[in-house]
Structure formats: C-alpha cells, structure tokens
Design an enzyme around this catalytic site. Sequence first.
Site, short mmCIF file in Angstrom:
data_model
loop_
_atom_site.label_atom_id
_atom_site.label_comp_id
_atom_site.label_asym_id
_atom_site.label_seq_id
_atom_site.Cartn_x
_atom_site.Cartn_y
_atom_site.Cartn_z
N ASP A 37 0.86 -1.19 0.00
CA ASP A 37 0.00 0.00 0.00
C ASP A 37 0.89 1.24 0.00
O ASP A 37 1.17 1.82 1.05
CB ASP A 37 -0.92 -0.03 1.23
CG ASP A 37 -1.95 1.09 1.22
OD1 ASP A 37 -1.94 1.92 0.28
OD2 ASP A 37 -2.76 1.16 2.17
N HIS A 38 1.34 1.62 -1.18
CA HIS A 38 2.29 2.73 -1.33
C HIS A 38 1.71 3.86 -2.17
O HIS A 38 0.78 3.65 -2.95
CB HIS A 38 3.58 2.25 -2.00
CG HIS A 38 4.48 1.47 -1.08
ND1 HIS A 38 5.82 1.30 -1.32
CD2 HIS A 38 4.23 0.82 0.08
CE1 HIS A 38 6.37 0.59 -0.36
NE2 HIS A 38 5.42 0.27 0.51
N GLY A 106 4.40 2.87 9.07
CA GLY A 106 4.56 3.57 7.80
C GLY A 106 5.97 3.99 7.46
O GLY A 106 6.91 3.81 8.23
N GLU A 107 6.10 4.56 6.24
CA GLU A 107 7.37 5.06 5.73
C GLU A 107 7.19 6.48 5.20
O GLU A 107 6.13 6.81 4.64
CB GLU A 107 7.90 4.18 4.59
CG GLU A 107 7.95 2.71 4.90
CD GLU A 107 6.88 1.93 4.15
OE1 GLU A 107 6.94 0.69 4.18
OE2 GLU A 107 5.99 2.57 3.55
N ASN A 110 5.84 7.17 1.55
CA ASN A 110 4.42 7.14 1.20
C ASN A 110 3.56 8.12 1.96
O ASN A 110 2.50 8.52 1.48
CB ASN A 110 3.88 5.73 1.45
CG ASN A 110 4.69 4.69 0.72
OD1 ASN A 110 4.79 4.73 -0.50
ND2 ASN A 110 5.29 3.78 1.46
N THR A 190 9.26 -8.62 8.38
CA THR A 190 9.81 -8.88 7.05
C THR A 190 11.09 -9.71 7.09
O THR A 190 11.62 -10.05 6.04
CB THR A 190 10.10 -7.56 6.32
OG1 THR A 190 10.98 -6.75 7.12
CG2 THR A 190 8.81 -6.79 6.06
#
Length: 320
Positions: A37-38, A106-107, A110, A190
């Site tokens: 989701d980016h 998040g990141e 994005n 991850t």
Amino acid sequence: MVAVGYSLLCEQSGPKDLVDYAIRAEEVGYEQITISDHYYPWLDAQGHSPYAWSVLGAVAHATSRAELMTYITCPTRRYHPAVVAQKAATMQLLADGRFVLGLGAGENLNEHVVGPWPHVRERHAMLAEACEIIRPLLDGETLTYSGEYFEVPEAYVWDRSETRVPMAIALSGPESAGIAGEYGDGAIATQPEARLLRLFDDAGGSGKPRYGQQPICWGPDEAAARKIAHEQFPWFGMGWKVNSNLPNPAAFADVSQFVREEDVAGGIPCGPDTDKHVEAIAAFAQAGFTHVSVLQVGDASQRDFFDWSASELLPALRAL
C-alpha cells in the site's frame, strides 16, 4: 509448513495486471494474497503505484478462496484511522470473510505526501491511537474519541461482515512489538527473526498468527535474475531505519547507488534453483511464522513464475 501466500507489489505492476496475477496465484495454489500500500514506488525503475485498496476490491471479486491482506497499510497519515476502519469493513464484505487488515507505522516515502514525517516515537504513539479507533469501529461501536493525535467526534461503520476483521500489526523492535501484542490479532515482520516473535509473545501475542514475506527473483538464468533484483531492489538490505525515513524514489536511488549486485543477491535468492528459494521461505517456518508470502521481483517474469510455482515451488514446500 507455513501457509504460503503471494505478494502483489503495486510498485512494479499496473492495476489490471495485479488483478490478473491474483487470479493466477489462487489458481496455482497460493493460500494468501497480500498487497503493498504505497503512494510512490521505491525507485523510478519499478514504475508503478496504483491505489492498493481499489485493486484489492477487484481482487476480492475475482477470487474466492485465498485470504487477502494489506501488507502494510499505515493508518496515521494518508488515511485517518476512522476511514481505514470503514475500508476494512467493506473489504471484509467483498471478500466474504477472507480479509486481514495489516497495519504498520509507515514510511516517509508514502506518508509525507500529506504532511511532515514524525519522529519514530511519535509514529508509534499515533499507531496505538489509530488501533484504539479502528478496533471498536470494526466491532460495531459508535465511537467518540479524543486523543493526542486524532479526533473522532462521532463515527459508526454501517456495513460490516459478521466475520470479525483481524488486525495484524508490523513489528521491528520492542516498542512496535508492544503495540502488536496489545492491539493486534497477529504480527507482521519482514525478516525471519525468532527474536521479534519472542518480543511479540512477551507482549501478549502468544498463539496469534505471524506473517512474513520473502522476496525472490526466480528465473531460468541466474545472472539475469541477479541483475533484475539489483535494478529493482537495491534498497532491500539498507535496513528499516533507513528505508522508513527516505522521502522519494530519488532519495532511494541516491542512497542505494553503491549497493552491489552481490549485496542484493545475499538477501534475495535469484535464479532457477528451487532448493535455494525453498530454503529462504522455510526460514520463516523455522523462526515460528505461521504465514509467509512470496514476492517475485520483476513484473515481466510473473506469468512464468506462476508456472514454476505450480510445478516446482509449491510442491517442494508442501513436502517439507
């Protein structure tokens, strides 16, 4: 063996192709379909980034058996958590109870498109508040909420499935593991690190599902596969603390320009050797994960990848 899924990577494929890949993944026997989701791709070389939730709605309609999951949605910047609850509830209806809501802090890549990127401690605090909003809305409550970061004067989600939406939360260390243990119905990581799962267990996650993801670059020519992995995923080995704070594809290109092909191939198995790919995926089972999704790097190889999955990869994994 863990339940094996397939990862839809919005950064490397367009929306119609992603739906086609999801259909094929279910046909060949993948048990779960996850989706990134980016807002941006990691690099210009990837070249795509459609809206994941629209794609996921189409996938829900086009499939019937595989579990569906966001991997991962950030419910604190681009999306208000009350809206995430509404989206998740709708997805559960469209998927006939097959949907898992994967959440994380998040990141920058994005989330900065709507405002400044907070410090990691603030991001974790925002994630905890978001969970406090999403869970009761998914459970059918009329919510009034006033927190440090979010306000919900009054919200109620009208369309909900009788099947509860599970929330799985990404963890990378003690603080995020605490949030996952307190609010999550499962954990996401991850890397196949048992240490992270122990943190999750200690925080209340014992017995709950844990979801991993393994990128691979299968192909008949190992040298060509290594080249694709290096072009598409040079950022893979830089670590979460770096990746979560870079703002755009140009920044990822700058930071990863000195990453060598062998550095990428050290973390992403490349080429035709099925045993090598099985070993990387099986590491998640050995670490205690219950689910792992396979991410095939490179859009052009996806259709051949499914043929190989059906004939070699999935039978080899089932035989473990």
